[in-house]
Scaffold this motif. Sequence first.
Motif: not given
Length: 108
Positions: A21-22, A3-7, A12-15, A103-108
């Motif tokens: 990951x949120x 699941x982590x590999x797929x994410x 995604x957006x994270x705390x 409250x969130x940060x965006x990641x790629x």
Amino acid sequence: MAEAAELSDQPLFSCRNCQNPLALRSNLLSKNFWGKTGPAYLFSHAMNIIVGQKEDRQLITGLYTIADIYCCNCGEVLGWKYLRSYDVRHKNREGKFIIERAKISKEY
């Protein structure tokens, strides 16, 4: 671990506090919402959260039953989940999540 590999393959957006990951980018419905402290995003789904107790709250667009949501890792208050809208025009928000932009940060 699968699941982590797929994410990791999806934006995604994270705390912002702990990087938990949120929500996936594909779950983002709108950037035109307002939270307690400022701009917020509306998501169809959120993960790694704790849903608090439900309460009726008067918001800008009317009365709702909502529950605050928290990061399951650090406990940061992130926003809320819409449980019920008392206005038929906003029934489409039920079951969706508001997460405040601060409250969130965006990641790629």
